[in-house]
Design a protein around this motif. Structure first.
Motif, short mmCIF file in Angstrom:
data_model
loop_
_atom_site.label_atom_id
_atom_site.label_comp_id
_atom_site.label_asym_id
_atom_site.label_seq_id
_atom_site.Cartn_x
_atom_site.Cartn_y
_atom_site.Cartn_z
N UNK A 194 0.82 -1.21 0.00
CA UNK A 194 0.00 0.00 0.00
C UNK A 194 0.86 1.26 0.00
N UNK A 195 1.97 1.25 0.77
CA UNK A 195 2.86 2.41 0.81
C UNK A 195 3.55 2.61 -0.54
N UNK A 196 3.95 1.51 -1.17
CA UNK A 196 4.58 1.61 -2.49
C UNK A 196 3.59 2.17 -3.51
N UNK A 197 2.31 1.76 -3.39
CA UNK A 197 1.29 2.24 -4.32
C UNK A 197 1.07 3.74 -4.17
N UNK A 198 1.14 4.24 -2.93
CA UNK A 198 1.00 5.68 -2.69
C UNK A 198 2.14 6.44 -3.37
N UNK A 199 3.35 5.90 -3.23
CA UNK A 199 4.51 6.52 -3.87
C UNK A 199 4.38 6.48 -5.39
N UNK A 200 3.90 5.36 -5.91
CA UNK A 200 3.71 5.25 -7.36
C UNK A 200 2.74 6.31 -7.86
N UNK A 201 1.67 6.55 -7.11
CA UNK A 201 0.70 7.58 -7.50
C UNK A 201 1.33 8.97 -7.46
N UNK A 202 2.24 9.17 -6.50
CA UNK A 202 2.86 10.49 -6.36
C UNK A 202 3.86 10.78 -7.46
N UNK A 203 4.58 9.76 -7.94
CA UNK A 203 5.61 9.98 -8.96
C UNK A 203 5.05 9.85 -10.38
N UNK A 204 3.89 9.24 -10.53
CA UNK A 204 3.33 8.98 -11.86
C UNK A 204 3.15 10.25 -12.71
N UNK A 205 2.72 11.40 -12.14
CA UNK A 205 2.57 12.61 -12.97
C UNK A 205 3.87 13.06 -13.64
N UNK A 206 5.01 12.69 -13.06
CA UNK A 206 6.29 13.11 -13.63
C UNK A 206 6.93 12.03 -14.51
N UNK A 207 6.52 10.78 -14.35
CA UNK A 207 7.15 9.68 -15.08
C UNK A 207 6.23 9.07 -16.13
N UNK A 208 4.96 8.94 -15.80
CA UNK A 208 4.04 8.23 -16.68
C UNK A 208 3.70 6.88 -16.10
N UNK A 209 3.77 5.85 -16.91
CA UNK A 209 3.44 4.50 -16.46
C UNK A 209 4.48 3.97 -15.48
N UNK A 210 4.08 3.68 -14.26
CA UNK A 210 4.94 3.05 -13.27
C UNK A 210 4.16 1.90 -12.65
N UNK A 211 4.86 1.00 -12.00
CA UNK A 211 4.16 -0.10 -11.34
C UNK A 211 4.94 -0.55 -10.11
N UNK A 212 4.29 -1.38 -9.30
CA UNK A 212 4.87 -1.85 -8.05
C UNK A 212 5.17 -3.33 -8.18
N UNK A 213 6.37 -3.75 -7.71
CA UNK A 213 6.74 -5.17 -7.82
C UNK A 213 7.59 -5.56 -6.61
N UNK A 214 7.35 -6.77 -6.10
CA UNK A 214 8.10 -7.27 -4.95
C UNK A 214 9.39 -7.92 -5.42
N UNK A 215 10.50 -7.63 -4.73
CA UNK A 215 11.80 -8.23 -5.08
C UNK A 215 12.75 -8.09 -3.92
N UNK A 216 13.78 -8.92 -3.93
CA UNK A 216 14.87 -8.84 -2.95
C UNK A 216 16.13 -8.46 -3.73
N UNK A 217 16.72 -7.33 -3.35
CA UNK A 217 17.91 -6.82 -4.04
C UNK A 217 19.17 -7.45 -3.45
N UNK A 218 19.98 -8.06 -4.30
CA UNK A 218 21.16 -8.77 -3.83
C UNK A 218 22.37 -7.87 -3.63
N UNK A 219 22.33 -6.66 -4.17
CA UNK A 219 23.45 -5.73 -3.99
C UNK A 219 24.63 -6.08 -4.87
N UNK A 220 25.82 -5.73 -4.37
CA UNK A 220 27.04 -5.93 -5.15
C UNK A 220 27.28 -7.41 -5.44
#
Length: 220
Positions: A194-220
């Protein structure tokens, strides 16, 4: 006269960059190259404000070795609004120039920081979190081994900054849950979808199509 203007800008960027590497890799190296990118952005936005056909401007952009980078700027310019008044058209061209130069100088700063730290710079945007719901702003197929040099990154960084967000990008293969073979441009992970979706809505006017996806970042 306008065609001479944009071709001169294209030539200026090509001379500044040389024939190898991606456009923003070279543009980011020195101050005058960021200025050249700004000049090119300004000329392209002038075309946009005159409602010149997109296909024509893309054809002009395709005439040199910097084709991929220039096409990215053209497409971004045509994503923005055209205006009726001369004053507002001039402002739009200046804004686009500043957006592109800002992203270029920001890339230069990031590259300097990474060099100073021996290439071990930890992405600030991650805030020590690696797993969660990411806001995916953009992606592009991998064409080289760099994740900080593409024109798309410059455009994405500039657009996200207009909405107050910092972009993080890396190889998609480093994200468990993302399809490999891409550079991905994201906003750092959230614990709740839900928090990611709020951020997506906030940035969408400046970017266009964005979406939310779950992932684990492995880093370097």
């Amino acid at each position: 006269m306008k065609i001479l203007s944009i071709m001169l800008c294209v030539s200026l960027v090509q001379i500044a960059m040389g024939s190898g590497g991606s456009a923003y890799a070279a543009v980011s190296m020195e101050r005058h190259k960021c200025e050249a990118a700004g000049d090119l952005a300004y000329a392209i936005m002038e075309y946009r404000q005159q409602e010149l056909p997109l296909s024509f401007v893309l054809d002009v952009a395709a005439r040199g070795s910097a084709r991929a980078a220039v096409e990215q700027l053209v497409l971004e310019a045509y994503r923005r609004d055209a205006h009726l008044s001369v004053a507002r058209q001039e402002l739009a061209a200046r804004e686009f120039r500043n957006d592109v130069e800002f992203a270029c100088y920001q890339q230069q700063s990031v590259a300097s920081d990474e060099a100073a730290l021996g290439g071990n710079r930890k992405p600030v945007a991650l805030a020590d979190k690696t797993e969660g719901w990411w806001v995916v702003l953009a992606s592009e197929p991998l064409e080289n081994n760099s994740v900080v040099t593409s024109a798309k990154r410059a455009v994405t960084v500039a657009n996200a900054a207009r909405c107050g967000f910092e972009v993080f990008n890396d190889f998609s293969a480093k994200f468990d849950g993302f399809r490999a073979g891409y550079n991905v441009y994201v906003v750092s992970p959230f614990g709740r979808k839900e928090d990611a979706a709020i951020t997506a809505d906030a940035v969408r006017p400046c970017i266009g199509d964005v979406y939310v996806k779950f992932a684990d970042y492995a880093g370097e």
